[in-house]
Design an enzyme around this catalytic site. Structure first.
Site, PDB file in Angstrom:
ATOM      1  CG  ASN A  45     107.510  59.403  96.509  1.00  0.00           C
ATOM      2  OD1 ASN A  45     106.994  58.402  96.992  1.00  0.00           O
ATOM      3  ND2 ASN A  45     108.203  60.253  97.237  1.00  0.00           N
ATOM      4  CB  ILE A  46     110.485  56.478  91.549  1.00  0.00           C
ATOM      5  CG1 ILE A  46     109.271  55.543  91.571  1.00  0.00           C
ATOM      6  CG2 ILE A  46     111.768  55.691  91.329  1.00  0.00           C
ATOM      7  CD1 ILE A  46     108.945  54.897  90.224  1.00  0.00           C
ATOM      8  CD  GLU A  47     112.652  61.028  97.321  1.00  0.00           C
ATOM      9  OE1 GLU A  47     113.658  60.744  98.004  1.00  0.00           O
ATOM     10  OE2 GLU A  47     111.760  61.816  97.693  1.00  0.00           O
ATOM     11  CB  CYS A  56     105.277  63.179  91.612  1.00  0.00           C
ATOM     12  SG  CYS A  56     106.111  64.704  92.056  1.00  0.00           S
ATOM     13  CD  GLU A  58     100.899  63.273  93.002  1.00  0.00           C
ATOM     14  OE1 GLU A  58     102.052  62.761  92.983  1.00  0.00           O
ATOM     15  OE2 GLU A  58     100.586  64.197  93.757  1.00  0.00           O
ATOM     16  CB  CYS A  95     104.102  69.048  92.792  1.00  0.00           C
ATOM     17  SG  CYS A  95     104.563  68.132  91.303  1.00  0.00           S
ATOM     18  CB  CYS A  98     101.603  65.997  89.533  1.00  0.00           C
ATOM     19  SG  CYS A  98     103.022  64.958  89.925  1.00  0.00           S
TER      20      CYS A  98
HETATM   21  N1  THU Z   1     106.053  64.237  95.605  1.00  0.00           N
HETATM   22  C1  THU Z   1     105.097  63.490  94.972  1.00  0.00           C
HETATM   23  O1  THU Z   1     105.272  62.292  94.750  1.00  0.00           O
HETATM   24  N2  THU Z   1     103.951  64.103  94.596  1.00  0.00           N
HETATM   25  C2  THU Z   1     103.678  65.421  94.784  1.00  0.00           C
HETATM   26  O2  THU Z   1     102.699  65.927  94.289  1.00  0.00           O
HETATM   27  C3  THU Z   1     104.581  66.237  95.617  1.00  0.00           C
HETATM   28  C4  THU Z   1     105.918  65.651  95.884  1.00  0.00           C
HETATM   29  C5  THU Z   1     107.286  63.576  96.018  1.00  0.00           C
HETATM   30  C6  THU Z   1     108.514  64.005  95.268  1.00  0.00           C
HETATM   31  C7  THU Z   1     109.597  63.671  96.257  1.00  0.00           C
HETATM   32  O3  THU Z   1     109.931  62.307  96.122  1.00  0.00           O
HETATM   33  C8  THU Z   1     108.946  63.876  97.607  1.00  0.00           C
HETATM   34  O4  THU Z   1     107.552  63.851  97.379  1.00  0.00           O
HETATM   35  C9  THU Z   1     109.320  65.172  98.296  1.00  0.00           C
HETATM   36  O5  THU Z   1     109.101  66.261  97.478  1.00  0.00           O
END
Ligand code: THU
Length: 142
Positions: A45-47, A56, A58, A95, A98
């Site tokens: 994941n890259i915020e 996300c 995935e 999520c 994804c």
């Molecule tokens: N996140 C994912 O990378 N994959 C998911 O299926 C659920 C959420 C990440 C997004 C965000 O960076 C962090 O988890 C919290 O939601």
């Protein structure tokens, strides 16, 4: 899918999780996507300070693959949990966004989603189980 292959994918997802850029949620996600041609694409994941541009783990893996011309997939392993977790992670299923991206490229009855807490503790679902009656390219006549 053989246990050895599942565990290899989980290991790669755990490695990818180390690259998670998650300074806001501190929730680290790693993924390893197995293509039908045998290649594995990893993702984390890259915020973003703007929050909504966050990607996300995935989807990072999927977009890496598609951007390299690969569009057919067998399975994805996903690992997720708060930074600093010692021992087993929580079982963090993908999520909805994804799941929808998976629906674009994968046969929902065949594509496997491996949700893992560790290499030993995991659950395997089909995409159809996670996204029943999903909307995909077929619904647009493709
Ligand atoms: N996140 C994912 O990378 N994959 C998911 O299926 C659920 C959420 C990440 C997004 C965000 O960076 C962090 O988890 C919290 O939601």
């Amino acid at each position: 899918m053989q246990k050895e292959k599942i565990q290899e994918l989980i290991s790669l997802a755990l490695e990818a999780r180390k690259f998670s850029y998650s300074p806001y949620s501190h929730f680290e996600v790693g993924a390893a996507l197995l293509a039908k041609n045998g290649r594995v694409f990893t993702g984390c994941n890259i915020e973003n300070a703007g929050y909504t541009p966050t990607n996300c783990g995935e989807r990072t893996a999927f977009f890496k693959a598609v951007s390299e011309g690969v569009r057919e997939f067998t399975a994805i392993a996903v690992v997720a949990g708060p930074a600093g977790t010692k021992g087993d992670l929580a079982m963090g299923a993908p999520c909805g966004v994804c799941r929808q991206v998976m629906m674009e490229f994968c046969d929902p009855g065949e594509f496997l989603v491996i949700v893992a807490a560790s290499v030993e503790k995991y659950e395997v679902y089909t995409l159809e189980q996670l996204l029943p009656c999903g909307f995909g390219p077929k619904d647009l006549g493709m």
